[in-house]
Design a protein around this motif. Structure first.
Motif, short mmCIF file in Angstrom:
data_model
loop_
_atom_site.label_atom_id
_atom_site.label_comp_id
_atom_site.label_asym_id
_atom_site.label_seq_id
_atom_site.Cartn_x
_atom_site.Cartn_y
_atom_site.Cartn_z
N LEU A 140 -4.52 -3.53 6.92
CA LEU A 140 -5.32 -2.40 6.47
C LEU A 140 -6.70 -2.84 6.01
CD1 LEU A 140 -2.69 -0.17 4.64
CD2 LEU A 140 -3.82 0.20 6.83
N HIS A 141 -6.81 -4.04 5.49
CA HIS A 141 -8.13 -4.57 5.15
C HIS A 141 -8.97 -4.71 6.41
CE1 HIS A 141 -11.20 -7.46 3.86
NE2 HIS A 141 -11.00 -7.01 2.64
N VAL A 160 0.86 -1.18 0.00
CA VAL A 160 0.00 0.00 0.00
C VAL A 160 0.90 1.23 0.00
CG1 VAL A 160 -1.76 1.31 1.25
CG2 VAL A 160 -1.87 -1.20 1.16
N LEU A 168 -4.67 4.68 4.94
CA LEU A 168 -5.81 4.47 4.05
C LEU A 168 -5.95 5.57 3.01
CD1 LEU A 168 -8.48 3.11 6.56
CD2 LEU A 168 -7.34 1.84 4.73
N SER A 169 -5.07 6.54 3.04
CA SER A 169 -5.05 7.58 2.01
C SER A 169 -4.21 7.17 0.81
CB SER A 169 -4.52 8.90 2.60
OG SER A 169 -5.35 9.35 3.65
N ALA A 227 -9.96 -1.21 7.64
CA ALA A 227 -11.01 -0.62 6.79
C ALA A 227 -12.36 -1.26 7.08
CB ALA A 227 -10.64 -0.79 5.32
N ASP A 257 -3.03 4.28 -2.24
CA ASP A 257 -3.55 3.20 -3.08
C ASP A 257 -2.65 1.98 -3.04
OD1 ASP A 257 -6.07 3.87 -4.19
OD2 ASP A 257 -5.11 5.38 -5.44
N HIS A 262 -9.14 0.36 -3.55
CA HIS A 262 -9.46 1.79 -3.64
C HIS A 262 -10.88 2.05 -3.13
CE1 HIS A 262 -9.13 5.89 -5.22
NE2 HIS A 262 -10.39 5.75 -5.57
N GLU A 320 -3.82 5.58 10.84
CA GLU A 320 -4.66 4.74 9.98
C GLU A 320 -5.27 5.54 8.83
OE1 GLU A 320 -5.99 1.47 13.40
OE2 GLU A 320 -7.22 3.24 13.01
N ARG A 345 -11.07 1.50 0.72
CA ARG A 345 -10.49 2.56 1.56
C ARG A 345 -11.32 3.84 1.53
NH1 ARG A 345 -7.25 6.57 -0.40
NH2 ARG A 345 -6.60 6.58 -2.59
#
Length: 227
Positions: free
Chosen positions: A92-93, A11, A113-114, A96, A116, A134, A109, A137
Motif C-alpha cells: 500500500l505504501h 491496515v 487506502l480508505s 500510495a 488507517d 494517514h 486500492e 493515504r
C-alpha cells in the motif's frame, strides 16, 4: 509441498493468513515487526514494546512473545529478529506513492487506502507510523482524484475524493478536488451539496469560509445566487 505464503495485514486492523490464534504478546510483536521491521534487534524490540519496565524484564517478555508466536512467523538469527511474512503496508505504501506521482487507483486500492494503520492501537511506538500513513493515504487519494478527473475516470475520481475528504474533513484541497470531479462529471447538484456541507464544517470547526476560488467555481457551474 512448499509452505503457504504467510500474509500479515496491519491496515484496517491486524490480521494473519493462514489464520492462527495469536496471544496478546505475539500480536504486539508481529505488529511491531510489520510496521517498524521487518528486521530489528532484540534490544530495540524489547525497548520499544516494553519501554516502561526494566530491560531484563522487557527481554523476558520478548522471549515469551517469540515463544507464543506461531511457528515460522518470527525468525531469530542471533540477536536479530525477522518477520517472515508478506505485509500489506509495504504494497500500500508503493500504491500510495505511485498515486501521488500520477498513477490512477483501482476501486480495491481506493478501498484499502480508505483504512488507517492499526486503528484502535494507542501504543507509543505505533502513533508516529499511524500519523505518517494517514497523511500518505490522504495525499494519495486526493492526487488520484485529480489524476482520474483529468483522465475522465469520473466514478473512480469521486470515490477517491470522497475517501480523502472522509479521512480529513477539513482538508480544503481534498474538498476542491472532489467538487471539481463532480463538476467535471456533470453532477452540479452533487457538487453544490458537497460544497455546502464542507462550508458548514469549516465554519463550525474553524470559523472560516472556504477558499473563494472554490465558491466561484461552484457558483459558476451551478448558477445559483446563494449556496
Amino acid at each position: 509441498m512448499p509452505e503457504p505464503t504467510r500474509r500479515l495485514a496491519v491496515v484496517g486492523g491486524l490480521g494473519v493468513l493462514p489464520s492462527v490464534r495469536l496471544s496478546l504478546p505475539s500480536r504486539r510483536l508481529l505488529a511491531f515487526l510489520a510496521v517498524a521491521g521487518p528486521e530489528a534487534s532484540r534490544g530495540v524490540v524489547a525497548g520499544r514494546l516494553w519501554a516502561d519496565i526494566p530491560e531484563t524484564q522487557a527481554r523476558a517478555n520478548l522471549r515469551r512473545a517469540i515463544w507464543q508466536s506461531p511457528g515460522g512467523w518470527v525468525v531469530a538469527d542471533g540477536d536479530e529478529l525477522r518477520l517472515d511474512a508478506e505485509v500489506d503496508l509495504t504494497r500500500l505504501h508503493e500504491v500510495a506513492c505511485a498515486a501521488i506521482e500520477g498513477a490512477p487507483l483501482t476501486m480495491d486500492e481506493i478501498d484499502l487506502l480508505s483504512r488507517d494503520l492499526l486503528p484502535g492501537w494507542h501504543e507509543e511506538w505505533a502513533i508516529p507510523a499511524q500519523e505518517a500513513f494517514h497523511l500518505l493515504r490522504v495525499q494519495a487519494l486526493e492526487a488520484a482524484c485529480v489524476t482520474m478527473t483529468q483522465q475522465r475516470m469520473h466514478a473512480l475520481a469521486t470515490q477517491a475524493g470522497t475517501a480523502a475528504l472522509a479521512a480529513d474533513p477539513l482538508r480544503e484541497s481534498a474538498a476542491y478536488a472532489l467538487i471539481l470531479a463532480h463538476l467535471q462529471e456533470g453532477n452540479r447538484h452533487a457538487a453544490a451539496v458537497r460544497f455546502r456541507a464542507f462550508a458548514r464544517t469549516l465554519e463550525e470547526e474553524l470559523g472560516v469560509a472556504p477558499d473563494p476560488r472554490l465558491a466561484r467555481a461552484v457558483n459558476s457551474a451551478v448558477a445559483v445566487r446563494s449556496l
